[in-house]
Write a protein that holds these residues in place. Structure first.
Motif, PDB file in Angstrom:
ATOM      1  N   UNK A  30       0.838  -1.085   0.008  1.00 42.36           N
ATOM      2  CA  UNK A  30       0.059  -0.039  -0.048  1.00 42.36           C
ATOM      3  C   UNK A  30       0.737   1.199   0.014  1.00 42.36           C
ATOM      4  N   UNK A  31       2.026   1.211   0.845  1.00 39.71           N
ATOM      5  CA  UNK A  31       2.565   2.280   0.913  1.00 39.71           C
ATOM      6  C   UNK A  31       3.461   2.721  -0.266  1.00 39.71           C
ATOM      7  N   UNK A  32       3.925   1.528  -1.152  1.00 42.69           N
ATOM      8  CA  UNK A  32       4.484   1.742  -2.441  1.00 42.69           C
ATOM      9  C   UNK A  32       3.531   2.196  -3.513  1.00 42.69           C
ATOM     10  N   UNK A  33       2.309   1.744  -3.526  1.00 41.82           N
ATOM     11  CA  UNK A  33       1.413   2.314  -4.339  1.00 41.82           C
ATOM     12  C   UNK A  33       1.044   3.835  -3.957  1.00 41.82           C
ATOM     13  N   UNK A  34       0.838   4.027  -3.013  1.00 38.30           N
ATOM     14  CA  UNK A  34       0.655   5.423  -2.288  1.00 38.30           C
ATOM     15  C   UNK A  34       1.756   6.476  -3.096  1.00 38.30           C
ATOM     16  N   UNK A  37       1.825   6.944  -6.866  1.00 33.57           N
ATOM     17  CA  UNK A  37       0.713   7.825  -7.269  1.00 33.57           C
ATOM     18  C   UNK A  37       0.946   9.358  -6.684  1.00 33.57           C
ATOM     19  N   UNK A  38       1.597   9.419  -5.717  1.00 31.08           N
ATOM     20  CA  UNK A  38       1.781  10.639  -5.010  1.00 31.08           C
ATOM     21  C   UNK A  38       2.797  11.463  -5.832  1.00 31.08           C
ATOM     22  N   UNK A  39       3.646  10.836  -6.189  1.00 34.22           N
ATOM     23  CA  UNK A  39       5.085  11.337  -6.987  1.00 34.22           C
ATOM     24  C   UNK A  39       4.543  11.779  -8.285  1.00 34.22           C
ATOM     25  N   UNK A  40       3.528  10.687  -8.890  1.00 31.13           N
ATOM     26  CA  UNK A  40       3.160  11.251 -10.343  1.00 31.13           C
ATOM     27  C   UNK A  40       2.384  12.531 -10.339  1.00 31.13           C
ATOM     28  N   UNK A  41       1.435  12.624  -9.134  1.00 31.02           N
ATOM     29  CA  UNK A  41       0.927  13.920  -8.887  1.00 31.02           C
ATOM     30  C   UNK A  41       1.437  14.955  -8.796  1.00 31.02           C
ATOM     31  N   UNK A  42       2.375  14.916  -7.907  1.00 32.58           N
ATOM     32  CA  UNK A  42       3.445  16.086  -7.595  1.00 32.58           C
ATOM     33  C   UNK A  42       4.084  16.355  -8.804  1.00 32.58           C
ATOM     34  N   UNK A  43       4.486  15.648  -9.532  1.00 34.57           N
ATOM     35  CA  UNK A  43       5.302  16.094 -10.863  1.00 34.57           C
ATOM     36  C   UNK A  43       4.480  16.635 -11.659  1.00 34.57           C
ATOM     37  N   UNK A  44       3.130  16.357 -11.812  1.00 31.65           N
ATOM     38  CA  UNK A  44       2.292  16.879 -12.751  1.00 31.65           C
ATOM     39  C   UNK A  44       2.235  18.399 -12.303  1.00 31.65           C
ATOM     40  N   UNK A  45       2.277  18.502 -11.203  1.00 26.26           N
ATOM     41  CA  UNK A  45       1.749  20.152 -10.798  1.00 26.26           C
ATOM     42  C   UNK A  45       3.094  20.810 -10.455  1.00 26.26           C
ATOM     43  N   UNK A  46       4.389  19.922 -10.188  1.00 26.40           N
ATOM     44  CA  UNK A  46       5.500  20.586 -10.123  1.00 26.40           C
ATOM     45  C   UNK A  46       5.929  20.977 -11.655  1.00 26.40           C
ATOM     46  N   UNK A  47       5.414  20.464 -12.529  1.00 32.18           N
ATOM     47  CA  UNK A  47       6.002  20.821 -13.689  1.00 32.18           C
ATOM     48  C   UNK A  47       5.501  21.940 -14.252  1.00 32.18           C
ATOM     49  N   UNK A  48       4.490  22.522 -13.647  1.00 33.68           N
ATOM     50  CA  UNK A  48       3.657  23.709 -14.149  1.00 33.68           C
ATOM     51  C   UNK A  48       4.117  25.065 -13.163  1.00 33.68           C
ATOM     52  N   UNK A  49       5.157  24.602 -12.229  1.00 36.97           N
ATOM     53  CA  UNK A  49       5.575  25.632 -11.312  1.00 36.97           C
ATOM     54  C   UNK A  49       5.864  27.075 -11.874  1.00 36.97           C
ATOM     55  N   UNK A  50       6.512  26.936 -13.055  1.00 40.09           N
ATOM     56  CA  UNK A  50       7.174  28.003 -13.774  1.00 40.09           C
ATOM     57  C   UNK A  50       6.126  28.736 -14.533  1.00 40.09           C
ATOM     58  N   UNK A  51       4.896  28.289 -14.950  1.00 40.33           N
ATOM     59  CA  UNK A  51       3.667  28.798 -15.539  1.00 40.33           C
ATOM     60  C   UNK A  51       2.699  29.481 -14.530  1.00 40.33           C
ATOM     61  N   UNK A  52       1.702  29.960 -15.273  1.00 39.13           N
ATOM     62  CA  UNK A  52       0.712  30.638 -14.132  1.00 39.13           C
ATOM     63  C   UNK A  52      -0.425  29.688 -13.995  1.00 39.13           C
ATOM     64  N   UNK A 182       9.278  14.306  -5.347  1.00 39.94           N
ATOM     65  CA  UNK A 182       8.553  13.359  -6.141  1.00 39.94           C
ATOM     66  C   UNK A 182       9.664  12.112  -6.353  1.00 39.94           C
ATOM     67  N   UNK A 183      10.628  12.346  -6.470  1.00 39.47           N
ATOM     68  CA  UNK A 183      11.793  11.252  -6.693  1.00 39.47           C
ATOM     69  C   UNK A 183      12.060  10.748  -5.403  1.00 39.47           C
ATOM     70  N   UNK A 184      12.287  11.380  -4.278  1.00 32.85           N
ATOM     71  CA  UNK A 184      12.257  11.114  -3.086  1.00 32.85           C
ATOM     72  C   UNK A 184      11.323  10.021  -2.536  1.00 32.85           C
ATOM     73  N   UNK A 185       9.880  10.524  -2.806  1.00 32.74           N
ATOM     74  CA  UNK A 185       8.896   9.698  -2.392  1.00 32.74           C
ATOM     75  C   UNK A 185       8.860   8.271  -3.014  1.00 32.74           C
ATOM     76  N   UNK A 186       9.223   8.488  -4.250  1.00 34.88           N
ATOM     77  CA  UNK A 186       9.296   7.045  -5.198  1.00 34.88           C
ATOM     78  C   UNK A 186      10.123   6.303  -4.644  1.00 34.88           C
TER      79      UNK A 186
END
Length: 208
Positions: A30-34, A37-52, A182-186
């Motif tokens: 369960x911890x691996x799955x979470x 998934x968490x890392x993927x979601x954070x990467x999605x939002x972190x990838x837009x940090x330099x945009x509006x 994200x990499x740390x969590x994964x």
């Protein structure tokens, strides 16, 4: 990284320990799955940090990113509580679980506050958590080295401590970002996956 709370050798050394080992396997999967998934979601939002999109005009993180950040340590608290419930009846050590739960709770509060200040503050809080949790995990792993199966805990604790220091250092730079979290969590999730697979092998050997 998040504390690995029990060794495969300790939980699956006898047939009677098969049930606790099975419970730990489910928790680790369960911890691996979470984490994945968490890392993927954070990467999605972190990838837009330099945009509006992810930053407000005040320079603070949006609600979505803040919720993701706070959710990670809160999930860690929930896992520690679940592990405590199974550890007490079996007489397994629980001090590390209490420390881990306390650190994660404080981190969740700290991240909620830091998210209103921006990425550098978040990295400092997360870095402090990674360092302290990593040192606790490392100490527990070394103390239990005689039980066997502790290499994953020791390695994870050491990596967590080093990663935490790098987060704190990055917070003071011009390129501070949340992508490294994200990499740390994964990676932490991968250690749980390895432990779950090892528990499965040792559990099967115990039954045989």
């Amino acid at each position: 990284m998040d504390t690995l709370t029990e060794s495969a050798a300790a939980t699956a050394s006898t047939p009677a320990a098969a049930s606790p080992a099975a419970a730990l396997r489910k928790l680790y999967f369960l911890r691996f799955a979470f984490a994945a998934a968490w890392a993927a979601l954070l990467l999605t939002t972190a990838g837009t940090l330099t945009t509006a999109g992810t930053l407000t005009t005040a320079g603070t993180l949006t609600t979505l990113t803040a919720v993701l950040l706070v959710a990670y340590p809160l999930f860690d608290v929930g896992c520690a509580v679940a592990d405590l419930r199974s550890a007490r009846p079996e007489g397994r050590p629980v001090r590390g679980l209490y420390v881990n739960a306390a650190l994660s709770t404080l981190t969740a509060v700290g991240l909620a506050v830091a998210a209103t200040s921006g990425i550098p503050a978040v990295l400092r809080v997360w870095g402090a958590w990674a360092i302290t949790a990593g040192l606790v995990q490392l100490a527990v792993g070394v103390a239990r080295r005689g039980l066997g199966g502790q290499w994953a805990m020791v390695a994870s604790g050491g990596i967590s401590t080093l990663a935490g220091a790098s987060f704190v250092a990055q917070a003071g730079g011009a390129d501070a970002s949340l992508g490294a979290l994200a990499g740390y969590a994964f990676l932490g999730g991968v250690f749980f996956l390895v432990s779950a697979l090892r528990l499965g092998r040792t559990g099967g050997a115990a039954k045989g």
